[in-house]
Scaffold this active site. Structure first.
Site, PDB file in Angstrom:
ATOM      1  N   GLU A  21      31.637-107.618  45.110  1.00 37.13           N
ATOM      2  CA  GLU A  21      31.566-108.676  45.928  1.00 37.13           C
ATOM      3  C   GLU A  21      32.989-109.234  46.056  1.00 37.13           C
ATOM      4  OE1 GLU A  21      29.350-113.219  45.893  1.00 37.13           O
ATOM      5  OE2 GLU A  21      29.891-112.129  43.981  1.00 37.13           O
ATOM      6  N   GLY A  74      30.055-114.705  37.334  1.00 33.00           N
ATOM      7  CA  GLY A  74      31.387-115.545  37.159  1.00 33.00           C
ATOM      8  C   GLY A  74      32.532-114.589  38.144  1.00 33.00           C
ATOM      9  N   ASP A 121      20.863-122.290  39.314  1.00 27.40           N
ATOM     10  CA  ASP A 121      21.954-123.474  39.198  1.00 27.40           C
ATOM     11  C   ASP A 121      22.550-123.734  40.619  1.00 27.40           C
ATOM     12  OD1 ASP A 121      23.101-121.130  38.490  1.00 27.40           O
ATOM     13  OD2 ASP A 121      24.784-122.150  37.555  1.00 27.40           O
ATOM     14  N   HIS A 143      20.135-117.642  42.009  1.00 28.70           N
ATOM     15  CA  HIS A 143      20.814-118.254  41.050  1.00 28.70           C
ATOM     16  C   HIS A 143      20.064-119.772  40.774  1.00 28.70           C
ATOM     17  CE1 HIS A 143      24.192-115.744  39.856  1.00 28.70           C
ATOM     18  NE2 HIS A 143      24.049-115.552  41.194  1.00 28.70           N
ATOM     19  N   ASP A 189      21.091-115.689  46.947  1.00 25.85           N
ATOM     20  CA  ASP A 189      22.123-116.049  45.936  1.00 25.85           C
ATOM     21  C   ASP A 189      22.094-117.328  45.545  1.00 25.85           C
ATOM     22  OD1 ASP A 189      24.151-115.188  44.532  1.00 25.85           O
ATOM     23  OD2 ASP A 189      25.844-115.579  46.373  1.00 25.85           O
ATOM     24  N   HIS A 210      26.744-108.031  38.725  1.00 30.67           N
ATOM     25  CA  HIS A 210      27.271-108.433  39.776  1.00 30.67           C
ATOM     26  C   HIS A 210      28.646-107.488  40.061  1.00 30.67           C
ATOM     27  CE1 HIS A 210      25.501-112.446  39.814  1.00 30.67           C
ATOM     28  NE2 HIS A 210      25.952-112.672  40.912  1.00 30.67           N
ATOM     29  N   HIS A 267      17.770-111.787  43.748  1.00 27.46           N
ATOM     30  CA  HIS A 267      19.021-112.236  43.185  1.00 27.46           C
ATOM     31  C   HIS A 267      19.160-113.753  43.749  1.00 27.46           C
ATOM     32  CE1 HIS A 267      23.513-111.556  42.419  1.00 27.46           C
ATOM     33  NE2 HIS A 267      23.357-112.723  42.839  1.00 27.46           N
TER      34      HIS A 267
END
Length: 353
Positions: free
Chosen positions: A207, A177, A22, A20, A291, A204, A18
């Site tokens: 969370e 998102g 960006d 990201h 993350d 996801h 996991h």
């Protein structure tokens, strides 16, 4: 056995599920790409200060504020050259941290503001990952997860891309998102399509929303893994594991846990209150992840260090988390076995001497 110094933790072979794209840029790269592209509004052009800004902005206890920094990272990732560079650097940075297999995720729709098509974005990132693997001396293998933004309506288009590019290194699908208010049940047809096409997906869940979000991800959509899943602990009372949590545990649905990020987004109040140790003790398939390396200023070896310091985990625990991640990777069985038997187990055995 070697003491668990930062050097030893970096040397330990690691599997990351996991991360990201960006959320993991180098601060210096953000600055250089902003200058090249004309992106405006960076709070500073000093790399160290910019790294501090991203981290401070993320450490707010709010997922909404945590996501604000992405306006800058996505803002500089709007052409093919930038995407190739960012992806290549991500692979190299992870390899330097001892990661031998990584699944890196991103939403292609976030990179189309200046005219790139979804397919062009995917192809540029895949080229970057291949370049990064080669530049690292093939010390790392990267698989890609394509995310649909759960507040938008492109789930099926992204699912189509997962199937189209699965022989080019795209290994699965995710929705990302704002979790609260945008459940996995919004477009169940995308998940049904992926299952029909024998494609993998994680979701996801757990969370920013509670067990009901996890229930929908698992029981309605059929998630193979849970992104974060930290609030699954709400279905555990002492030694009594609720029906949902028991199902997740018994089906070996992996939890992609990101301890520092979970504090930054407010999923847990503090590291001391993070349920990772309790869930591990209860037999859940716990994995450890970053993350967003830029936003939270973390590395996977650093997250391992946090767990050692905060919870007293030892080398055998870190090996177990790594094996858990390798078992849950969206790779063919023989490839998962090879990572475990040929890389992970020998690597940890050498550190145990």
């Amino acid at each position: 056995m070697a003491s668990l110094t930062p050097e030893v933790l970096r040397a330990a072979p690691k599997v990351l599920l996991h991360d990201h794209l960006d959320g993991g840029l180098r601060p210096s790269t953000v600055i250089e790409l902003a200058e090249e592209s004309g992106h405006q509004g960076l709070p500073t052009t000093d790399p160290e200060a910019l790294g501090d800004w991203f981290r401070d902005n993320a450490d707010s206890g709010s997922l909404v504020r945590y996501l604000e920094g992405f306006a800058h990272t996505c803002g500089v990732m709007q052409d093919e050259a930038a995407l190739v560079r960012v992806a290549s650097e991500a692979a190299q940075d992870l390899a330097d941290d001892g990661v031998v297999y990584a699944e890196i995720r991103y939403a292609p729709e976030l990179f189309t503001d200046k005219g790139l098509s979804l397919a062009q974005a995917v192809e540029a990132v895949q080229e970057g990952f291949r370049q990064g693997e080669a530049a690292s001396g093939n010390r790392i293998r990267v698989g890609t997860l394509l995310c649909a933004m759960r507040q938008n309506d492109d789930w099926q288009r992204i699912a189509d891309l997962v199937v189209r590019y699965r022989d080019a290194g795209v290994v699965g699908f995710d929705i990302a998102g704002p979790e609260l208010g945008f459940p996995p049940t919004r477009e169940l047809s995308a998940f049904e399509y992926l299952r029909r096409e024998n494609a993998h997906f994680t979701i996801h869940a757990g969370e920013a929303d509670g067990p009901e979000s996890i229930h929908q991800a698992v029981q309605y959509a059929g998630a193979e893994r849970l992104g974060h899943g930290v609030r699954l602990i709400e279905d555990v009372r002492g030694d009594e594991v609720g029906h949902l949590a028991a199902y997740v545990r018994d089906r070996r649905i992996a939890l992609e846990m990101c301890p520092t990020s979970n504090v930054h987004t407010g999923a847990v109040a503090s590291l001391a209150e993070h349920p990772i140790k309790r869930l591990d003790e209860l037999g859940f398939r716990v994995t450890v992840n970053t993350d967003n390396r830029l936003m939270s200023r973390v590395s996977l070896s650093g997250e391992f260090g946090v767990l050692v310091d905060r919870f007293g985990f030892g080398l055998d625990d870190l090996r177990r988390f790594t094996v858990n991640a390798a078992k849950a990777a969206f790779l063919p069985l023989d490839d998962r076995r090879s990572i475990i038997q040929d890389i992970v187990e020998p690597g940890y055995a050498a550190l145990s001497r």
